[in-house]
Motif scaffolding. Structure first.
Motif, short mmCIF file in Angstrom:
data_model
loop_
_atom_site.label_atom_id
_atom_site.label_comp_id
_atom_site.label_asym_id
_atom_site.label_seq_id
_atom_site.Cartn_x
_atom_site.Cartn_y
_atom_site.Cartn_z
N LYS A 1 5.02 21.41 34.50
CA LYS A 1 4.54 22.04 35.72
C LYS A 1 4.34 23.53 35.47
O LYS A 1 5.15 24.18 34.81
CB LYS A 1 5.54 21.85 36.86
CG LYS A 1 5.78 20.40 37.25
CD LYS A 1 4.60 19.82 37.99
CE LYS A 1 4.92 18.43 38.53
NZ LYS A 1 3.78 17.84 39.27
N ASP B 1 1.26 24.88 39.95
CA ASP B 1 1.92 23.85 40.75
C ASP B 1 2.84 24.46 41.80
O ASP B 1 3.16 23.81 42.80
CB ASP B 1 2.74 22.93 39.83
CG ASP B 1 1.86 22.15 38.87
OD1 ASP B 1 1.11 21.28 39.34
OD2 ASP B 1 1.89 22.45 37.67
N SER C 1 5.31 18.27 47.20
CA SER C 1 3.88 18.56 47.00
C SER C 1 3.19 17.50 46.16
O SER C 1 1.99 17.29 46.28
CB SER C 1 3.71 19.93 46.32
OG SER C 1 4.25 19.93 45.02
N SER C 2 3.96 16.81 45.31
CA SER C 2 3.37 15.78 44.45
C SER C 2 3.34 14.42 45.13
O SER C 2 2.81 13.45 44.59
CB SER C 2 4.15 15.67 43.14
OG SER C 2 5.47 15.22 43.38
N GLU D 1 6.02 12.63 45.88
CA GLU D 1 7.18 11.83 45.54
C GLU D 1 8.13 11.73 46.74
O GLU D 1 8.90 10.80 46.87
CB GLU D 1 7.92 12.44 44.35
CG GLU D 1 7.12 12.39 43.06
CD GLU D 1 7.84 13.09 41.92
OE1 GLU D 1 9.09 13.09 41.93
OE2 GLU D 1 7.15 13.64 41.04
#
Length: 243
Positions: A3, A48, A121-122, A124
């Motif tokens: 990241k 990221d 943000s991803s 998950e």
């Protein structure tokens, strides 16, 4: 792939500390000590996550967030604030920050907050958006709210709430995952003319939390220190099929 993190911090000792510990966790780190150059990096390169000090030479943190968001940059931002700077935290969150960390802070807290924001943000850690159906119910995963009846169910089980507890939950549920300040809750639930203190909000949230413990993995209320509260509702992980 590692990241990519952008650190915008003008205090050399702190920026080195941040860079060292983040790199040790496997992140790729870029450090900028000037607000203007940091903003340009955020606009021109893909990151990221951005760790952003608010008091910077050249361009302060609020101006940077405003510029990034106005240019359509949605990179998650964690702001670095001074101790007891409640107004800064509130303004920062309203300006587009995703989280904050108060100086001085421990390395463990820093890394935990960075990891948590990156997970969200991803995707998950997916936050469910509220759905209002034809029966005027607000559905948030396992949580179902009936505004007109002052009724709530969680995982199919009814939860008995006092009127003000219900109104606090309803206010938080309309914007899950968004931090609501104590003033927001006070004004929305008790009205602008209420003469009681913010402790009233804390007491009702505490009581509400206990009643939501029926399914804490599905829904819970997070405290944002010095600011307020947010309702977090998660999708339950699908059970793996047995072979």
């Amino acid at each position: 792939m590692a990241k990519r993190l952008l650190v915008i911090e003008d205090e050399p000792t702190l920026s080195r500390l941040l860079s060292y510990n983040l790199k040790n966790e496997g992140y790729e780190v870029t450090v900028e000590e000037n607000g203007q150059s940091g903003c340009e990096k955020g606009l021109s390169s893909a990151y990221d996550l951005i760790l952003l000090d608010l008091m910077l030479p050249g361009m302060n943190g609020f101006e940077i967030m405003s510029r990034l968001r106005s240019e359509g940059v949605g990179t998650p931002i964690i702001i670095l604030t001074a101790k007891n700077a409640e107004e800064e935290v509130v303004q920062g969150l309203k300006s587009g920050a995703d989280d904050y960390i108060t100086k001085p802070f421990g390395v463990a807290e820093l890394l935990a907050r960075v990891a948590a924001v990156l997970r969200r943000s991803s995707g998950e850690e997916e936050i469910i958006k509220p759905v209002t159906d034809s029966d005027s119910r607000i559905v948030l995963g396992e949580l179902v709210i009936f505004p007109e009846k002052y009724e709530v169910t969680l995982g199919g089980e009814s939860i008995t709430l006092r009127p003000k507890e219900f109104e606090v939950l309803l206010y938080l549920a309309r914007k899950p995952g968004v931090v609501m300040t104590r003033d927001d809750l006070m004004n929305a639930v008790w009205g602008f003319d209420y003469i009681g203190g913010q402790r009233t909000v804390d007491v009702h949230v505490s009581s509400l939390r206990k009643k939501l413990e029926l399914d804490p993995e599905s829904v819970h209320i997070d405290s944002i220190r010095g600011v307020g509260y947010k309702l977090v509702v998660k999708k339950k992980k699908e059970l793996s099929q047995k072979i």
